[in-house]
Design a protein around this motif. Structure first.
Motif, PDB file in Angstrom:
ATOM      1  N   ALA A 179       4.366   0.686  -4.824  1.00  0.00           N
ATOM      2  CA  ALA A 179       3.430   1.843  -4.432  1.00  0.00           C
ATOM      3  C   ALA A 179       2.357   1.158  -3.370  1.00  0.00           C
ATOM      4  CB  ALA A 179       2.836   2.296  -5.658  1.00  0.00           C
ATOM      5  N   VAL A 180       1.771   2.117  -2.961  1.00  0.00           N
ATOM      6  CA  VAL A 180       0.736   1.959  -1.977  1.00  0.00           C
ATOM      7  C   VAL A 180      -0.572   2.736  -2.607  1.00  0.00           C
ATOM      8  CG1 VAL A 180       1.175   3.569  -0.220  1.00  0.00           C
ATOM      9  CG2 VAL A 180      -0.237   1.556   0.325  1.00  0.00           C
ATOM     10  N   LEU A 181      -1.720   2.026  -2.858  1.00  0.00           N
ATOM     11  CA  LEU A 181      -2.711   2.480  -3.482  1.00  0.00           C
ATOM     12  C   LEU A 181      -3.908   2.468  -2.145  1.00  0.00           C
ATOM     13  CD1 LEU A 181      -2.893   0.693  -6.675  1.00  0.00           C
ATOM     14  CD2 LEU A 181      -1.868   2.625  -6.254  1.00  0.00           C
ATOM     15  N   PHE A 182      -4.584   3.616  -1.721  1.00  0.00           N
ATOM     16  CA  PHE A 182      -5.524   3.711  -0.715  1.00  0.00           C
ATOM     17  C   PHE A 182      -6.995   3.588  -1.330  1.00  0.00           C
ATOM     18  CE2 PHE A 182      -7.124   6.777   2.575  1.00  0.00           C
ATOM     19  CZ  PHE A 182      -8.063   5.741   3.228  1.00  0.00           C
ATOM     20  N   PHE A 183      -7.718   2.575  -1.304  1.00  0.00           N
ATOM     21  CA  PHE A 183      -9.107   2.352  -1.542  1.00  0.00           C
ATOM     22  C   PHE A 183      -9.937   3.000  -0.336  1.00  0.00           C
ATOM     23  CE2 PHE A 183      -7.115  -0.405  -4.492  1.00  0.00           C
ATOM     24  CZ  PHE A 183      -8.145  -0.414  -5.660  1.00  0.00           C
ATOM     25  N   THR A 184     -10.537   4.108  -0.407  1.00  0.00           N
ATOM     26  CA  THR A 184     -11.391   4.672   0.891  1.00  0.00           C
ATOM     27  C   THR A 184     -12.727   3.935   1.120  1.00  0.00           C
ATOM     28  OG1 THR A 184     -12.330   6.208  -0.344  1.00  0.00           O
ATOM     29  CG2 THR A 184     -10.101   6.917   0.488  1.00  0.00           C
ATOM     30  N   PHE A 236       8.558   4.359   5.162  1.00  0.00           N
ATOM     31  CA  PHE A 236       9.113   3.641   4.299  1.00  0.00           C
ATOM     32  C   PHE A 236       9.567   4.749   3.094  1.00  0.00           C
ATOM     33  CE2 PHE A 236       6.248   0.492   6.236  1.00  0.00           C
ATOM     34  CZ  PHE A 236       7.213  -0.449   6.316  1.00  0.00           C
ATOM     35  N   SER A 237       9.988   5.805   3.449  1.00  0.00           N
ATOM     36  CA  SER A 237      10.472   6.814   2.342  1.00  0.00           C
ATOM     37  C   SER A 237      11.659   6.478   1.575  1.00  0.00           C
ATOM     38  CB  SER A 237      11.052   7.980   3.298  1.00  0.00           C
ATOM     39  OG  SER A 237      11.562   8.949   2.553  1.00  0.00           O
ATOM     40  N   GLY A 238      11.453   6.689   0.372  1.00  0.00           N
ATOM     41  CA  GLY A 238      12.411   6.270  -0.789  1.00  0.00           C
ATOM     42  C   GLY A 238      12.173   4.725  -1.279  1.00  0.00           C
ATOM     43  N   ARG A 239      11.415   4.040  -0.515  1.00  0.00           N
ATOM     44  CA  ARG A 239      11.134   2.538  -0.815  1.00  0.00           C
ATOM     45  C   ARG A 239       9.438   2.696  -1.225  1.00  0.00           C
ATOM     46  NH1 ARG A 239      12.383  -1.117   4.098  1.00  0.00           N
ATOM     47  NH2 ARG A 239      12.175  -2.689   2.461  1.00  0.00           N
ATOM     48  N   ARG A 294       4.016  -3.771  -6.697  1.00  0.00           N
ATOM     49  CA  ARG A 294       5.284  -3.826  -7.294  1.00  0.00           C
ATOM     50  C   ARG A 294       5.060  -3.744  -8.564  1.00  0.00           C
ATOM     51  NH1 ARG A 294       7.372  -8.909  -7.219  1.00  0.00           N
ATOM     52  NH2 ARG A 294       7.913  -8.578  -4.837  1.00  0.00           N
ATOM     53  N   ARG A 295       5.344  -2.500  -9.342  1.00  0.00           N
ATOM     54  CA  ARG A 295       4.880  -1.954 -10.801  1.00  0.00           C
ATOM     55  C   ARG A 295       3.417  -2.357 -10.612  1.00  0.00           C
ATOM     56  NH1 ARG A 295       8.788  -0.656 -13.939  1.00  0.00           N
ATOM     57  NH2 ARG A 295      11.082  -0.995 -13.551  1.00  0.00           N
ATOM     58  N   GLU A 296       3.159  -3.014 -11.659  1.00  0.00           N
ATOM     59  CA  GLU A 296       1.485  -3.102 -11.926  1.00  0.00           C
ATOM     60  C   GLU A 296       0.904  -4.362 -11.232  1.00  0.00           C
ATOM     61  OE1 GLU A 296       3.392  -5.422 -15.265  1.00  0.00           O
ATOM     62  OE2 GLU A 296       3.687  -3.372 -14.422  1.00  0.00           O
ATOM     63  N   HIS A 297       1.658  -4.983 -10.494  1.00  0.00           N
ATOM     64  CA  HIS A 297       1.317  -6.235  -9.827  1.00  0.00           C
ATOM     65  C   HIS A 297       0.715  -6.028  -8.227  1.00  0.00           C
ATOM     66  CE1 HIS A 297       2.171  -8.339 -13.538  1.00  0.00           C
ATOM     67  NE2 HIS A 297       3.221  -7.929 -13.332  1.00  0.00           N
ATOM     68  N   PRO A 298      -0.251  -6.487  -7.837  1.00  0.00           N
ATOM     69  CA  PRO A 298      -0.265  -6.384  -6.257  1.00  0.00           C
ATOM     70  C   PRO A 298       0.689  -7.521  -5.461  1.00  0.00           C
ATOM     71  CG  PRO A 298      -2.231  -7.390  -7.123  1.00  0.00           C
ATOM     72  CD  PRO A 298      -1.306  -6.998  -8.331  1.00  0.00           C
ATOM     73  N   VAL A 299       1.212  -7.001  -4.449  1.00  0.00           N
ATOM     74  CA  VAL A 299       1.853  -7.922  -3.571  1.00  0.00           C
ATOM     75  C   VAL A 299       1.318  -8.070  -2.275  1.00  0.00           C
ATOM     76  CG1 VAL A 299       4.119  -7.730  -4.783  1.00  0.00           C
ATOM     77  CG2 VAL A 299       3.618  -6.250  -2.889  1.00  0.00           C
ATOM     78  N   GLY A 300       0.273  -7.215  -1.955  1.00  0.00           N
ATOM     79  CA  GLY A 300      -0.326  -7.379  -0.709  1.00  0.00           C
ATOM     80  C   GLY A 300      -1.583  -6.534  -0.470  1.00  0.00           C
ATOM     81  N   VAL A 301      -2.459  -6.916   0.376  1.00  0.00           N
ATOM     82  CA  VAL A 301      -3.681  -5.912   0.639  1.00  0.00           C
ATOM     83  C   VAL A 301      -4.096  -6.072   2.176  1.00  0.00           C
ATOM     84  CG1 VAL A 301      -5.978  -5.543   0.361  1.00  0.00           C
ATOM     85  CG2 VAL A 301      -4.751  -6.585  -1.465  1.00  0.00           C
ATOM     86  N   LEU A 302      -3.898  -4.813   2.862  1.00  0.00           N
ATOM     87  CA  LEU A 302      -4.541  -4.605   4.146  1.00  0.00           C
ATOM     88  C   LEU A 302      -5.840  -3.984   4.310  1.00  0.00           C
ATOM     89  CD1 LEU A 302      -1.037  -3.373   5.371  1.00  0.00           C
ATOM     90  CD2 LEU A 302      -2.183  -5.413   6.262  1.00  0.00           C
ATOM     91  N   GLY A 303      -6.742  -4.699   4.764  1.00  0.00           N
ATOM     92  CA  GLY A 303      -8.029  -4.248   5.038  1.00  0.00           C
ATOM     93  C   GLY A 303      -8.491  -3.615   6.032  1.00  0.00           C
ATOM     94  N   ILE A 326       4.322  -4.810   5.384  1.00  0.00           N
ATOM     95  CA  ILE A 326       4.640  -3.727   4.241  1.00  0.00           C
ATOM     96  C   ILE A 326       6.232  -4.343   4.084  1.00  0.00           C
ATOM     97  CG2 ILE A 326       5.234  -1.534   3.346  1.00  0.00           C
ATOM     98  CD1 ILE A 326       2.533  -0.760   4.610  1.00  0.00           C
ATOM     99  N   SER A 327       7.176  -4.366   5.226  1.00  0.00           N
ATOM    100  CA  SER A 327       8.596  -4.737   5.066  1.00  0.00           C
ATOM    101  C   SER A 327       8.585  -6.052   4.449  1.00  0.00           C
ATOM    102  CB  SER A 327       9.159  -4.918   6.351  1.00  0.00           C
ATOM    103  OG  SER A 327       8.848  -3.823   7.169  1.00  0.00           O
ATOM    104  N   VAL A 328       7.804  -6.881   4.443  1.00  0.00           N
ATOM    105  CA  VAL A 328       8.029  -8.495   3.697  1.00  0.00           C
ATOM    106  C   VAL A 328       7.645  -8.165   2.515  1.00  0.00           C
ATOM    107  CG1 VAL A 328       6.792 -10.555   3.532  1.00  0.00           C
ATOM    108  CG2 VAL A 328       7.656  -9.776   5.662  1.00  0.00           C
TER     109      VAL A 328
END
Length: 197
Positions: free
Chosen positions: A85-90, A113-116, A146-155, A167-169
């Motif tokens: 999932a991707v979470l948006f912190f505004t 990334f539809s479906g992924r 990935r589930r409840e664990h963050p795998v990356g952040v883009l600020g 995001i692909s990685v």
């Protein structure tokens, strides 16, 4: 900002409680009623501005708004949903105008990334409580989980190619999860007691 009538009364000159004639009414209006009405209007405008990003995204892109009470339920994928999932912190849109740009990019990323990947918006009131959990330092930020664990952040805002590449990685099943912030903890052990710092 909460409205404080007592603060307005302290800043304005004292007014008579007996209103006689139009001049007295005008003084009363300018001393008390007008500032209160202006504060109510300003508070309403601030609320609309804060939700100007969230409302269109949640309505048009069908993104849920999550907070600390329902984030864990969102991060557990339902049947047939992707684990990522991707979470948006505004952040505050008035202080962080890049949030508008990220709000435009997010639906395009979800389509690419539809479906992924699935998405959600973090409610403004919950951002401060959740940013340390998801390693958010700068606002606005997109957090890939990935589930409840963050795998990356883009600020802030990035180039499209950077979004796609990173995001692909991060969507790879063997991508490492991020460790919660906090440095190593030192412990001193003495006979009979333990001191942790």
């Amino acid at each position: 900002m909460p409205i404080s009538v007592s603060r307005i009364l302290q800043q304005r000159p004292k007014i008579p409680f007996e209103i006689k004639g139009i001049k007295t009414f005008r003084r009363f209006w300018h001393a008390l009623c007008r500032p209160i009405l202006e504060m109510f209007c300003m508070q309403f405008v601030e609320e609309v501005m804060q939700s100007a990003l969230v409302h269109p995204l949640s309505e048009k892109a069908h993104l849920p708004v999550v907070d600390e009470t329902n984030i864990d339920a969102f991060l557990i994928p339902g049947s047939g949903e992707p684990a990522n999932a991707v979470l948006f912190f505004t952040g505050d849109p008035k202080q962080r105008p890049q949030a508008d740009d990220v709000a435009v990019v997010l639906p395009q990323l979800l389509q690419a990334f539809s479906g992924r990947l699935r998405g959600a918006l973090i409610g403004r009131a919950a951002e401060e409580k959740l940013k340390s959990r998801f390693n958010v330092v700068a606002m606005p930020s997109l957090v890939v989980t990935r589930r409840e664990h963050p795998v990356g952040v883009l600020g802030n805002i990035c180039d499209w190619s950077e979004y796609i590449e990173k995001i692909s990685v991060w969507l790879s099943p063997d991508a490492p999860v991020m460790v919660a912030p906090g440095g190593p903890k030192a412990g001193i052990v003495r006979p009979g007691r333990e001191i942790k710092r």
